[in-house]
Scaffold this motif. Structure first.
Motif, PDB file in Angstrom:
ATOM      1  N   SER A 135      63.061  40.350  13.212  1.00 59.39           N
ATOM      2  CA  SER A 135      63.577  39.397  12.215  1.00 59.39           C
ATOM      3  C   SER A 135      62.437  38.908  11.326  1.00 59.39           C
ATOM      4  O   SER A 135      61.265  39.036  11.676  1.00 59.39           O
ATOM      5  CB  SER A 135      64.153  38.152  12.904  1.00 59.39           C
ATOM      6  OG  SER A 135      65.163  38.468  13.794  1.00 59.39           O
ATOM      7  N   ASP A 136      62.820  38.285  10.211  1.00 53.99           N
ATOM      8  CA  ASP A 136      61.807  37.704   9.310  1.00 53.99           C
ATOM      9  C   ASP A 136      61.311  36.356   9.803  1.00 53.99           C
ATOM     10  O   ASP A 136      60.191  35.958   9.508  1.00 53.99           O
ATOM     11  CB  ASP A 136      62.398  37.519   7.900  1.00 53.99           C
ATOM     12  CG  ASP A 136      62.692  38.853   7.236  1.00 53.99           C
ATOM     13  OD1 ASP A 136      61.918  39.801   7.469  1.00 53.99           O
ATOM     14  OD2 ASP A 136      63.701  38.952   6.514  1.00 53.99           O
ATOM     15  N   ARG A 137      62.169  35.650  10.507  1.00 51.16           N
ATOM     16  CA  ARG A 137      61.806  34.289  10.955  1.00 51.16           C
ATOM     17  C   ARG A 137      62.449  34.013  12.311  1.00 51.16           C
ATOM     18  O   ARG A 137      63.380  34.713  12.699  1.00 51.16           O
ATOM     19  CB  ARG A 137      62.279  33.255   9.915  1.00 51.16           C
ATOM     20  CG  ARG A 137      63.772  33.272   9.658  1.00 51.16           C
ATOM     21  CD  ARG A 137      64.132  32.286   8.557  1.00 51.16           C
ATOM     22  NE  ARG A 137      63.622  32.721   7.272  1.00 51.16           N
ATOM     23  CZ  ARG A 137      64.239  33.606   6.482  1.00 51.16           C
ATOM     24  NH1 ARG A 137      65.388  34.150   6.864  1.00 51.16           N
ATOM     25  NH2 ARG A 137      63.718  33.956   5.330  1.00 51.16           N
ATOM     26  N   PRO A 138      61.960  32.996  13.016  1.00 50.11           N
ATOM     27  CA  PRO A 138      62.567  32.695  14.326  1.00 50.11           C
ATOM     28  C   PRO A 138      63.985  32.158  14.148  1.00 50.11           C
ATOM     29  O   PRO A 138      64.204  31.234  13.363  1.00 50.11           O
ATOM     30  CB  PRO A 138      61.635  31.637  14.919  1.00 50.11           C
ATOM     31  CG  PRO A 138      60.906  31.051  13.766  1.00 50.11           C
ATOM     32  CD  PRO A 138      60.825  32.111  12.720  1.00 50.11           C
ATOM     33  N   GLY A 139      64.942  32.756  14.833  1.00 48.12           N
ATOM     34  CA  GLY A 139      66.325  32.302  14.750  1.00 48.12           C
ATOM     35  C   GLY A 139      66.787  31.738  16.069  1.00 48.12           C
ATOM     36  O   GLY A 139      65.992  31.391  16.944  1.00 48.12           O
ATOM     37  N   ARG A 140      68.122  31.670  16.208  1.00 52.75           N
ATOM     38  CA  ARG A 140      68.723  31.070  17.401  1.00 52.75           C
ATOM     39  C   ARG A 140      68.286  31.789  18.685  1.00 52.75           C
ATOM     40  O   ARG A 140      68.017  31.163  19.696  1.00 52.75           O
ATOM     41  CB  ARG A 140      70.241  31.142  17.248  1.00 52.75           C
ATOM     42  CG  ARG A 140      71.011  30.472  18.368  1.00 52.75           C
ATOM     43  CD  ARG A 140      72.495  30.683  18.185  1.00 52.75           C
ATOM     44  NE  ARG A 140      72.793  32.130  18.219  1.00 52.75           N
ATOM     45  CZ  ARG A 140      73.923  32.663  17.763  1.00 52.75           C
ATOM     46  NH1 ARG A 140      74.836  31.895  17.208  1.00 52.75           N
ATOM     47  NH2 ARG A 140      74.130  33.965  17.856  1.00 52.75           N
ATOM     48  N   ASP A 141      68.202  33.131  18.633  1.00 51.63           N
ATOM     49  CA  ASP A 141      67.878  33.895  19.845  1.00 51.63           C
ATOM     50  C   ASP A 141      66.450  33.628  20.314  1.00 51.63           C
ATOM     51  O   ASP A 141      66.189  33.497  21.513  1.00 51.63           O
ATOM     52  CB  ASP A 141      68.083  35.396  19.598  1.00 51.63           C
ATOM     53  CG  ASP A 141      69.545  35.729  19.308  1.00 51.63           C
ATOM     54  OD1 ASP A 141      70.428  35.060  19.887  1.00 51.63           O
ATOM     55  OD2 ASP A 141      69.805  36.641  18.510  1.00 51.63           O
ATOM     56  N   THR A 142      65.523  33.537  19.354  1.00 52.92           N
ATOM     57  CA  THR A 142      64.130  33.221  19.692  1.00 52.92           C
ATOM     58  C   THR A 142      64.036  31.816  20.282  1.00 52.92           C
ATOM     59  O   THR A 142      63.367  31.589  21.296  1.00 52.92           O
ATOM     60  CB  THR A 142      63.221  33.316  18.450  1.00 52.92           C
ATOM     61  OG1 THR A 142      63.287  34.639  17.932  1.00 52.92           O
ATOM     62  CG2 THR A 142      61.774  32.989  18.788  1.00 52.92           C
ATOM     63  N   ARG A 143      64.732  30.863  19.623  1.00 50.84           N
ATOM     64  CA  ARG A 143      64.685  29.470  20.104  1.00 50.84           C
ATOM     65  C   ARG A 143      65.255  29.367  21.519  1.00 50.84           C
ATOM     66  O   ARG A 143      64.730  28.644  22.363  1.00 50.84           O
ATOM     67  CB  ARG A 143      65.450  28.556  19.144  1.00 50.84           C
ATOM     68  CG  ARG A 143      64.716  28.291  17.836  1.00 50.84           C
ATOM     69  CD  ARG A 143      65.324  27.123  17.077  1.00 50.84           C
ATOM     70  NE  ARG A 143      66.683  27.419  16.629  1.00 50.84           N
ATOM     71  CZ  ARG A 143      66.990  28.040  15.490  1.00 50.84           C
ATOM     72  NH1 ARG A 143      66.023  28.431  14.673  1.00 50.84           N
ATOM     73  NH2 ARG A 143      68.251  28.272  15.155  1.00 50.84           N
ATOM     74  N   ARG A 144      66.331  30.118  21.767  1.00 48.56           N
ATOM     75  CA  ARG A 144      66.961  30.085  23.092  1.00 48.56           C
ATOM     76  C   ARG A 144      66.017  30.665  24.148  1.00 48.56           C
ATOM     77  O   ARG A 144      65.877  30.113  25.243  1.00 48.56           O
ATOM     78  CB  ARG A 144      68.269  30.863  23.042  1.00 48.56           C
ATOM     79  CG  ARG A 144      69.151  30.676  24.262  1.00 48.56           C
ATOM     80  CD  ARG A 144      70.551  31.176  23.999  1.00 48.56           C
ATOM     81  NE  ARG A 144      70.530  32.507  23.405  1.00 48.56           N
ATOM     82  CZ  ARG A 144      71.551  33.040  22.751  1.00 48.56           C
ATOM     83  NH1 ARG A 144      72.661  32.362  22.583  1.00 48.56           N
ATOM     84  NH2 ARG A 144      71.470  34.256  22.256  1.00 48.56           N
ATOM     85  N   ALA A 145      65.345  31.769  23.813  1.00 52.72           N
ATOM     86  CA  ALA A 145      64.395  32.385  24.758  1.00 52.72           C
ATOM     87  C   ALA A 145      63.290  31.396  25.109  1.00 52.72           C
ATOM     88  O   ALA A 145      62.922  31.249  26.282  1.00 52.72           O
ATOM     89  CB  ALA A 145      63.802  33.657  24.147  1.00 52.72           C
ATOM     90  N   ARG A 146      62.780  30.706  24.110  1.00 58.38           N
ATOM     91  CA  ARG A 146      61.683  29.758  24.340  1.00 58.38           C
ATOM     92  C   ARG A 146      62.164  28.546  25.131  1.00 58.38           C
ATOM     93  O   ARG A 146      61.437  28.011  25.975  1.00 58.38           O
ATOM     94  CB  ARG A 146      61.078  29.331  23.010  1.00 58.38           C
ATOM     95  CG  ARG A 146      60.323  30.467  22.333  1.00 58.38           C
ATOM     96  CD  ARG A 146      59.827  30.103  20.958  1.00 58.38           C
ATOM     97  NE  ARG A 146      59.044  31.193  20.385  1.00 58.38           N
ATOM     98  CZ  ARG A 146      58.593  31.225  19.136  1.00 58.38           C
ATOM     99  NH1 ARG A 146      58.848  30.203  18.316  1.00 58.38           N
ATOM    100  NH2 ARG A 146      57.895  32.242  18.700  1.00 58.38           N
ATOM    101  N   SER A 147      63.387  28.111  24.856  1.00 56.90           N
ATOM    102  CA  SER A 147      63.944  26.955  25.556  1.00 56.90           C
ATOM    103  C   SER A 147      64.125  27.266  27.046  1.00 56.90           C
ATOM    104  O   SER A 147      63.767  26.455  27.911  1.00 56.90           O
ATOM    105  CB  SER A 147      65.288  26.589  24.920  1.00 56.90           C
ATOM    106  OG  SER A 147      65.965  25.653  25.722  1.00 56.90           O
ATOM    107  N   TRP A 148      64.652  28.448  27.347  1.00 58.18           N
ATOM    108  CA  TRP A 148      64.843  28.827  28.755  1.00 58.18           C
ATOM    109  C   TRP A 148      63.507  28.977  29.484  1.00 58.18           C
ATOM    110  O   TRP A 148      63.381  28.572  30.637  1.00 58.18           O
ATOM    111  CB  TRP A 148      65.642  30.126  28.857  1.00 58.18           C
ATOM    112  CG  TRP A 148      67.122  29.888  28.831  1.00 58.18           C
ATOM    113  CD1 TRP A 148      67.805  28.807  29.345  1.00 58.18           C
ATOM    114  CD2 TRP A 148      68.122  30.743  28.274  1.00 58.18           C
ATOM    115  NE1 TRP A 148      69.154  28.946  29.141  1.00 58.18           N
ATOM    116  CE2 TRP A 148      69.381  30.125  28.489  1.00 58.18           C
ATOM    117  CE3 TRP A 148      68.083  31.973  27.618  1.00 58.18           C
ATOM    118  CZ2 TRP A 148      70.577  30.692  28.072  1.00 58.18           C
ATOM    119  CZ3 TRP A 148      69.274  32.546  27.201  1.00 58.18           C
ATOM    120  CH2 TRP A 148      70.511  31.902  27.424  1.00 58.18           C
ATOM    121  N   LEU A 149      62.533  29.556  28.804  1.00 53.63           N
ATOM    122  CA  LEU A 149      61.210  29.670  29.427  1.00 53.63           C
ATOM    123  C   LEU A 149      60.657  28.278  29.718  1.00 53.63           C
ATOM    124  O   LEU A 149      60.069  28.033  30.779  1.00 53.63           O
ATOM    125  CB  LEU A 149      60.257  30.452  28.517  1.00 53.63           C
ATOM    126  CG  LEU A 149      58.822  30.582  29.036  1.00 53.63           C
ATOM    127  CD1 LEU A 149      58.771  31.263  30.398  1.00 53.63           C
ATOM    128  CD2 LEU A 149      57.966  31.358  28.025  1.00 53.63           C
TER     129      LEU A 149
END
Length: 333
Positions: free
Chosen positions: A74-88
């Motif tokens: 992707s060009d920028r962090p989206g919902r999927d990236t934010r979710r991955a970071r939140s779970w970590l």
């Protein structure tokens, strides 16, 4: 204390567990492995909690989102990236809670550069592994992300001696040109072994502690991993063939630790602990290695991650690893 007892415990898990409760997972891991806990992964929560998504969430200045076909740049962090970071973040909170005052080895897992390159799609839908420039960018971003992640783990569990595990189940396929293209009709060209080794060496160098490389695929390239600086190799012991024996013997004699996957990772009857490590003892005899070195050379693990197991079986398998390791230490011959 010897290096063996300080950097490695007798048994640990591979990475994934069933379920979606971070606190329950951390409690299970720390309760099972008092000497060598690990940061659990819970892929049942969905995209971003899987090993690929979690590692993509660590990347620096490189982002990805989920398409029906898998993860794509992707060009920028989206919902999927934010979710991955939140779970970590949740997983780290839980680990920190259950490791208060802990001093000893602690394992964290991330996907290595080549399995990541085989799994991540570029904008056109083809995998990064087919583009040398994309592979270099991905490895550089992963190195930066791992640096920050390892520092965060060290801050949260200050008494830990961190072992970094790089998950590389696709490594053999990358080396052999067996990764399929988007159409499925052909495969990407094999990546040169020196290029593969060099990228792995750069990632291994990020961590100032020991690095293990895990693959539950057949034909793990033990010699290449040793040259790349891996202090340990984690593998499914049941997939070994006679072809592997000489390189394993050389690895052990050079001081490489073996994280031997001997306990089945899906539900089924468990043998007695001694039976689980009988193959390891037999291999030692065939290689002419000193039985007295067994317990310090081998860490007992499940054959692969436990995400596909029932929660009850996963707990039983982890406890079985500890008992099997004790059997190996008490009765090496």
């Amino acid at each position: 204390m010897t290096e063996t007892t300080t950097l490695w415990g007798p048994a640990t898990g591979v990475g994934s567990l069933p379920g979606g409760d971070a606190r329950e997972a951390a409690k299970t891991v720390t309760g099972s492995f008092e000497d060598f806990p690990f940061l659990a992964e819970l892929p049942a929560r969905g995209p971003g909690a899987d090993m690929i998504g979690r590692t993509l969430g660590l990347l620096v200045e490189l982002y990805a989102h989920v398409e029906p076909s898998g993860w794509r740049v992707s060009d920028r962090p989206g919902r999927d990236t934010r979710r991955a970071r939140s779970w970590l973040g949740e997983d780290l909170d839980a680990l920190e809670e259950f490791t208060q005052g802990y001093e000893g080895p602690l394992k964290v897992q991330a996907v290595g550069p080549w399995t990541l390159a085989a799994a991540l799609e570029l904008r056109g839908g083809e995998a990064a592994v087919g583009d040398p420039g994309a592979c270099r960018d991905l490895a550089a971003s992963l190195a930066e992300g791992l640096r920050a992640h390892l520092a965060e783990v060290a801050r949260r569990v200050p008494g830990a001696r961190i072992v970094l595990q790089l998950d590389e189940p696709s490594l053999t396929a990358v080396l052999r040109g067996q990764v399929r293209t988007a159409s499925g009709y052909r495969t990407y060209r094999a990546v040169d072994r020196q290029v593969v080794e060099s990228a792995l060496r750069d990632i291994v160098a990020v961590h100032d502690g020991p690095v293990a490389v895990h693959s539950c695929a057949p034909d793990v390239p033990f010699a290449l991993l040793r040259r790349a600086g891996a202090a340990a190799v984690s593998f499914d012991f049941g997939l070994l063939t006679e072809r592997d024996e000489e390189t394993i013997g050389e690895a052990v004699e050079a001081g490489t630790k073996l994280l031997a996957g001997v306990v089945p990772s899906t539900d089924g009857p468990l043998s007695d602990p001694g039976g689980s490590v009988m193959g390891v003892r037999t291999l030692w005899r065939r290689l002419g290695l000193n039985p007295g070195t067994l317990a310090e050379s081998v860490v007992v693990t499940p054959t692969c991650g436990l995400a596909g197991a029932s929660p009850a079986y996963a707990r039983a398998a982890l406890a079985h690893c500890v008992r099997a390791a004790r059997s190996l230490a008490d009765n090496p011959e």
